[in-house]
Design a protein around this motif. Structure first.
Motif, mmCIF file in Angstrom:
data_model
loop_
_atom_site.group_PDB
_atom_site.id
_atom_site.type_symbol
_atom_site.label_atom_id
_atom_site.label_comp_id
_atom_site.label_asym_id
_atom_site.label_seq_id
_atom_site.Cartn_x
_atom_site.Cartn_y
_atom_site.Cartn_z
ATOM 1 N N GLY A 73 0.810 -1.209 0.000
ATOM 2 C CA GLY A 73 0.000 0.000 0.000
ATOM 3 C C GLY A 73 0.845 1.261 0.000
ATOM 4 O O GLY A 73 0.587 2.206 -0.754
ATOM 5 N N VAL A 74 1.877 1.279 0.854
ATOM 6 C CA VAL A 74 2.755 2.448 0.912
ATOM 7 C C VAL A 74 3.510 2.630 -0.405
ATOM 8 O O VAL A 74 3.616 3.740 -0.942
ATOM 9 C CB VAL A 74 3.748 2.306 2.084
ATOM 10 N N LYS A 75 4.023 1.534 -0.945
ATOM 11 C CA LYS A 75 4.768 1.597 -2.208
ATOM 12 C C LYS A 75 3.905 2.143 -3.334
ATOM 13 O O LYS A 75 4.331 3.027 -4.095
ATOM 14 C CB LYS A 75 5.284 0.200 -2.564
ATOM 15 N N LEU A 76 2.671 1.647 -3.449
ATOM 16 C CA LEU A 76 1.791 2.109 -4.517
ATOM 17 C C LEU A 76 1.431 3.584 -4.344
ATOM 18 O O LEU A 76 1.297 4.317 -5.338
ATOM 19 C CB LEU A 76 0.524 1.261 -4.553
ATOM 20 N N GLN A 77 1.282 4.038 -3.114
ATOM 21 C CA GLN A 77 0.974 5.449 -2.894
ATOM 22 C C GLN A 77 2.137 6.345 -3.331
ATOM 23 O O GLN A 77 1.931 7.353 -4.015
ATOM 24 C CB GLN A 77 0.655 5.695 -1.415
ATOM 25 N N VAL A 78 3.346 5.967 -2.929
ATOM 26 C CA VAL A 78 4.516 6.765 -3.300
ATOM 27 C C VAL A 78 4.717 6.747 -4.802
ATOM 28 O O VAL A 78 4.924 7.793 -5.448
ATOM 29 C CB VAL A 78 5.778 6.242 -2.574
ATOM 30 N N VAL A 79 4.641 5.559 -5.390
ATOM 31 C CA VAL A 79 4.815 5.437 -6.841
ATOM 32 C C VAL A 79 3.713 6.195 -7.570
ATOM 33 O O VAL A 79 3.967 6.895 -8.559
ATOM 34 C CB VAL A 79 4.826 3.949 -7.248
ATOM 35 N N GLY A 80 2.486 6.062 -7.101
ATOM 36 C CA GLY A 80 1.363 6.718 -7.764
ATOM 37 C C GLY A 80 1.493 8.229 -7.777
ATOM 38 O O GLY A 80 1.294 8.875 -8.824
ATOM 39 N N MET A 81 1.816 8.828 -6.636
ATOM 40 C CA MET A 81 1.940 10.283 -6.587
ATOM 41 C C MET A 81 3.143 10.757 -7.404
ATOM 42 O O MET A 81 3.074 11.795 -8.077
ATOM 43 C CB MET A 81 2.083 10.745 -5.137
ATOM 44 N N SER A 82 4.230 10.001 -7.390
ATOM 45 C CA SER A 82 5.401 10.371 -8.191
ATOM 46 C C SER A 82 5.076 10.321 -9.675
ATOM 47 O O SER A 82 5.422 11.235 -10.443
ATOM 48 C CB SER A 82 6.571 9.446 -7.872
ATOM 49 N N ILE A 83 4.392 9.260 -10.081
ATOM 50 C CA ILE A 83 4.015 9.132 -11.490
ATOM 51 C C ILE A 83 3.048 10.241 -11.895
ATOM 52 O O ILE A 83 3.137 10.788 -13.002
ATOM 53 C CB ILE A 83 3.391 7.740 -11.735
ATOM 54 N N ALA A 84 2.127 10.593 -11.015
ATOM 55 C CA ALA A 84 1.172 11.654 -11.323
ATOM 56 C C ALA A 84 1.893 12.983 -11.558
ATOM 57 O O ALA A 84 1.581 13.725 -12.510
ATOM 58 C CB ALA A 84 0.155 11.795 -10.192
ATOM 59 N N VAL A 85 2.859 13.304 -10.707
ATOM 60 C CA VAL A 85 3.604 14.558 -10.854
ATOM 61 C C VAL A 85 4.424 14.561 -12.148
ATOM 62 O O VAL A 85 4.415 15.538 -12.915
ATOM 63 C CB VAL A 85 4.519 14.792 -9.635
ATOM 64 N N VAL A 86 5.140 13.457 -12.397
ATOM 65 C CA VAL A 86 5.979 13.375 -13.605
ATOM 66 C C VAL A 86 5.113 13.445 -14.866
ATOM 67 O O VAL A 86 5.450 14.151 -15.833
ATOM 68 C CB VAL A 86 6.814 12.079 -13.579
#
Length: 429
Positions: free
Chosen positions: A171-184
């Motif tokens: 869950g934590v990994k997907l949240q970090v990856v998701g927000m990073s991907i959204a910004v990029v």
């Protein structure tokens, strides 16, 4: 209500049926002839609050992961014994609370595969970026509908309270990856439309209302995120659809993340800072609220000897989330104070301008426009433009000086005051 289907291993039939009888459960049994190490299948209708305690009794009777247990939704049950069981559990437990096992399954289902999650997040961020640049609330809302962000947040919280470290880490990994991907993704798309001149040259993104409202978050933003987290946890633990709540969680995350990307593409770090703090505060608040709600609703690990470990992990994570939110709240507090001060100064200026014009014969106040500096996060009034209506041929000497004096006194410093006179015709009807 639920329909419980239990595959009974060889040698466990009598023990399982005694356990169900002890709980007052109505059931039917069919013999199993598949040749596997299963002697029968038991079908038992259960009220939703009864599922967890009955499953615990069955585990004590020897039903473990080596055989399968299925829990299905049931629409109608006609049984006097079921009605009595329903009344019994309605007195002792929350009728809407689903079992721990169901909670785990729902949280797992909400966390999509990595590929689907990445693709949907990229699409959502690009649509949100387009909506922000177009100043279109409808397009921004559309981006939230497809954002898959509720799953990871709920998975991390469920993993914590039931002491499933694998689910928590995912869950934590997907949240970090998701927000990073959204910004990029937002930054790449915003740079694409900017340098290909798909938006007007020299566009001032700070002046776009849909972007501007995400640049200076105050404490009300914290309330929105906490509410989204509470709603997400309640929808998950009650077994109702999480689709609408997922949109609410996306409201708190996707537009701010897209605004961060737009700020990067335009080379405006203060735009990215303000919206970045908003996205971070919202994400932390959603996790904190969901964690507290699930723990309050009584979800614990399956085995009693892991409950102390789960409690320790929960307290630590609550403390970390609360501390991080408290630090970021300093930023929110500064923005809130600045907004309050500006509102107070605006009100004083308008009152003084109205008083000066009212004291001038034949003058009528038409409009008072307060101008601010170009600050993104902290804004300060720099000037006032006052439009005054006067009859043809009339002069109102000294009004501009009086307004300037009063405005400086209201603001507590010297700011510019411009007075514009407009000739107005007085009706004789």
């Amino acid at each position: 209500m639920r329909l419980l289907q239990v595959a009974v291993p060889t040698g466990k039939r009598d023990t399982v049926l005694k356990s169900l009888d002890g709980e007052g459960v109505d059931y039917v049994v069919t013999d199993e002839t598949s040749g596997r190490d299963v002697t029968a299948v038991v079908y038992a209708p259960l009220p939703t609050p009864a599922v967890e305690p009955v499953l615990e009794r069955l585990q004590e009777a020897g039903i473990d992961d080596s055989s399968f247990t299925v829990v299905l939704d049931a629409s109608t049950v006609v049984s006097r014994q079921f009605d009595e069981l329903e009344e019994q559990y309605a007195e002792d437990r929350d009728e809407d609370r689903i079992a721990r096992q169901e909670l785990y399954s729902r949280a797992s289902d909400l966390a999509p595969t990595t590929r689907t999650y990445v693709v949907m997040t990229v699409i959502s961020a690009i649509i949100a970026t387009a909506g922000l640049l177009l100043d279109s609330p409808a397009v921004v809302v559309g981006s939230m509908v497809i954002a898959p962000l509720i799953g990871p947040a709920m998975a991390a919280s469920v993993g914590t309270v039931i002491d499933d470290q694998e689910m928590f880490a995912r869950g934590v990994k997907l949240q970090v990856v998701g927000m990073s991907i959204a910004v990029v993704s937002a930054a790449a798309f915003a740079a694409f439309v900017r340098y290909l001149h798909l938006v007007p040259p020299g566009l001032d993104i700070v002046s776009i209302p849909e972007i501007r409202e995400r640049l200076a978050p105050d404490f009300l933003s914290l309330a929105v995120a906490l509410g989204a987290g509470v709603a997400g946890a309640l929808s998950l633990s009650s077994g109702v659809s999480a689709a609408i709540v997922g949109v609410m969680i996306a409201v708190a995350l996707i537009p701010p993340a897209a605004t961060v990307g737009i700020g990067l593409a335009w080379g405006l770090p203060m735009v990215s800072l303000g919206s970045g703090v908003l996205a971070l505060v919202n994400g932390l608040s959603i996790n904190l609220a969901a964690l507290l709600v699930l723990w309050y609703n009584g979800y614990r690990p399956e085995h009693w000897f892991r409950q102390d470990e789960a409690r320790t992990s929960t307290l630590k994570r609550v403390a970390v989330l609360a501390a991080a939110i408290a630090v970021l709240s300093v930023f929110l507090g500064g923005v809130t104070v600045n907004s309050f001060q500006n509102a107070a100064v605006e009100e004083d200026i308008r009152v003084e301008v109205e008083g000066a014009v009212a004291a001038t014969p034949d003058a009528a106040l038409l409009e008072t426009d307060i101008e601010y500096d170009g600050g993104v996060i902290r804004r300060t009034p720099t000037g006032v433009v006052v439009t005054v209506g006067v009859p043809p041929g009339e002069r109102v000497g000294g009004l501009a000086d009086e307004i300037d004096r009063r405005v400086d006194a209201a603001a507590g410093r010297d700011i510019s005051a411009e007075v514009r006179y407009v000739t107005t015709e007085r009706s004789t009807a």
